[in-house]
Motif scaffolding. Structure first.
Motif, PDB file in Angstrom:
ATOM      1  N   GLU A 113       1.328  -0.940  -0.198  1.00  0.00           N
ATOM      2  CA  GLU A 113      -0.013   0.056   0.011  1.00  0.00           C
ATOM      3  C   GLU A 113       0.675   1.369  -0.021  1.00  0.00           C
ATOM      4  OE1 GLU A 113      -3.247   2.208   2.852  1.00  0.00           O
ATOM      5  OE2 GLU A 113      -2.977   0.047   2.961  1.00  0.00           O
ATOM      6  N   GLU A 160       1.718   1.448  -3.125  1.00  0.00           N
ATOM      7  CA  GLU A 160       1.481   2.107  -4.947  1.00  0.00           C
ATOM      8  C   GLU A 160       1.144   3.816  -4.321  1.00  0.00           C
ATOM      9  OE1 GLU A 160      -0.536   0.687  -6.429  1.00  0.00           O
ATOM     10  OE2 GLU A 160       1.521  -0.959  -6.786  1.00  0.00           O
ATOM     11  N   GLU A 161       1.098   4.453  -3.240  1.00  0.00           N
ATOM     12  CA  GLU A 161       0.760   6.007  -2.534  1.00  0.00           C
ATOM     13  C   GLU A 161       2.496   6.356  -2.861  1.00  0.00           C
ATOM     14  OE1 GLU A 161      -0.486   6.102   1.268  1.00  0.00           O
ATOM     15  OE2 GLU A 161      -2.650   4.976   0.881  1.00  0.00           O
ATOM     16  N   ASP A 162       3.654   5.796  -3.050  1.00  0.00           N
ATOM     17  CA  ASP A 162       4.630   5.736  -3.358  1.00  0.00           C
ATOM     18  C   ASP A 162       5.212   6.993  -2.019  1.00  0.00           C
ATOM     19  OD1 ASP A 162       7.471   6.179  -4.633  1.00  0.00           O
ATOM     20  OD2 ASP A 162       6.986   8.461  -6.251  1.00  0.00           O
ATOM     21  N   ALA A 163       4.503   6.742  -1.007  1.00  0.00           N
ATOM     22  CA  ALA A 163       4.748   7.366   0.526  1.00  0.00           C
ATOM     23  C   ALA A 163       6.477   6.816   0.933  1.00  0.00           C
ATOM     24  CB  ALA A 163       4.013   6.841   1.811  1.00  0.00           C
TER      25      ALA A 163
END
Length: 230
Positions: A131, A134-137
């Protein structure tokens, strides 16, 4: 000496109460300061100044320095200096290779040995990693990746592996933090994560290890992070 004491007081603190020995506490404090850069590569340290700052004898400080020297975080030149070691690009690359090998071995063992509930917990941790990816966090990706690897090592069913990595944890983390790694893009990371998850679900230990290694080549330090169960 006064300025040195002020700097050390800002860098080093021991807990007010602990069941650990003074040597262990000093070792942890110095390790943490080296890992996060408060004690920078090349910086000299003085056992007498540390002991006076912490209000303890020099014996536990010398014990901690000896352990850190054996681990490769400090280097000592007799009667000249004790200083934090430098981290070269070659050292960082070698550390990453070693950490990925050890963490991959742990995953291979854990997939076959975890209980069903433990496997579910491991997959849930991997889902958090995915997750964040996917958020590139980036910070969440780094932290969740470390948590996943620590969990896997703890559940590999290998006390010897845990002991070795615990002893090497400080130098592994310091060396990995000192050099930048390309994390790639969410698109690049997506496929290996999905394949690793499927391998874990089906308890295909060899495939899980394979896709972990593939992922680490994309993630660099993020893939192994804290490579020991603290």
């Amino acid at each position: 000496m006064g300025e040195e004491h002020v700097q050390l007081e800002q860098i080093l603190r021991l807990p007010t109460s602990s069941q650990q020995s003074l040597g262990d506490l000093v070792h942890e404090a110095l390790s943490a300061a080296i890992i996060d850069g408060r004690l920078a590569p090349g910086e000299r340290i003085n056992d007498k100044a540390i002991a006076e700052t912490l209000g303890i004898s020099r014996t536990p400080v010398r014990e901690a320095i000896q352990r850190l020297t054996l681990a490769g975080l400090l280097e000592v030149s007799a009667s000249r200096y004790t200083r934090v070691t430098e981290v070269t690009e070659a050292m960082a690359a070698s550390t990453l290779e070693y950490a990925v090998l050890q963490a991959g071995n742990a995953l291979q063992l854990a997939v076959g040995r975890m209980s069903d509930s433990e496997l579910e917990d491991a997959i849930a941790l991997l889902d958090r990693v995915t997750e964040a990816s996917e958020e590139d966090a980036v910070e969440e990706l780094l932290q969740s990746s470390r948590e996943f690897v620590v969990f896997i090592i703890r559940h590999a069913g290998s006390p010897d592996l845990v002991r070795v990595l615990r002893n090497e944890n400080a130098v592994l983390e310091r060396n990995l933090r000192q050099s930048p790694f390309d994390l790639g893009t969410p698109d690049q990371r997506r496929g290996p994560y999905r394949r690793m998850r499927m391998a874990m679900v089906t308890r295909d230990a060899d495939a899980a290890e394979h896709w972990f290694r593939v992922q680490c080549r994309l993630l660099g330090a993020a893939g192994v992070g804290v490579a020991a169960a603290a």
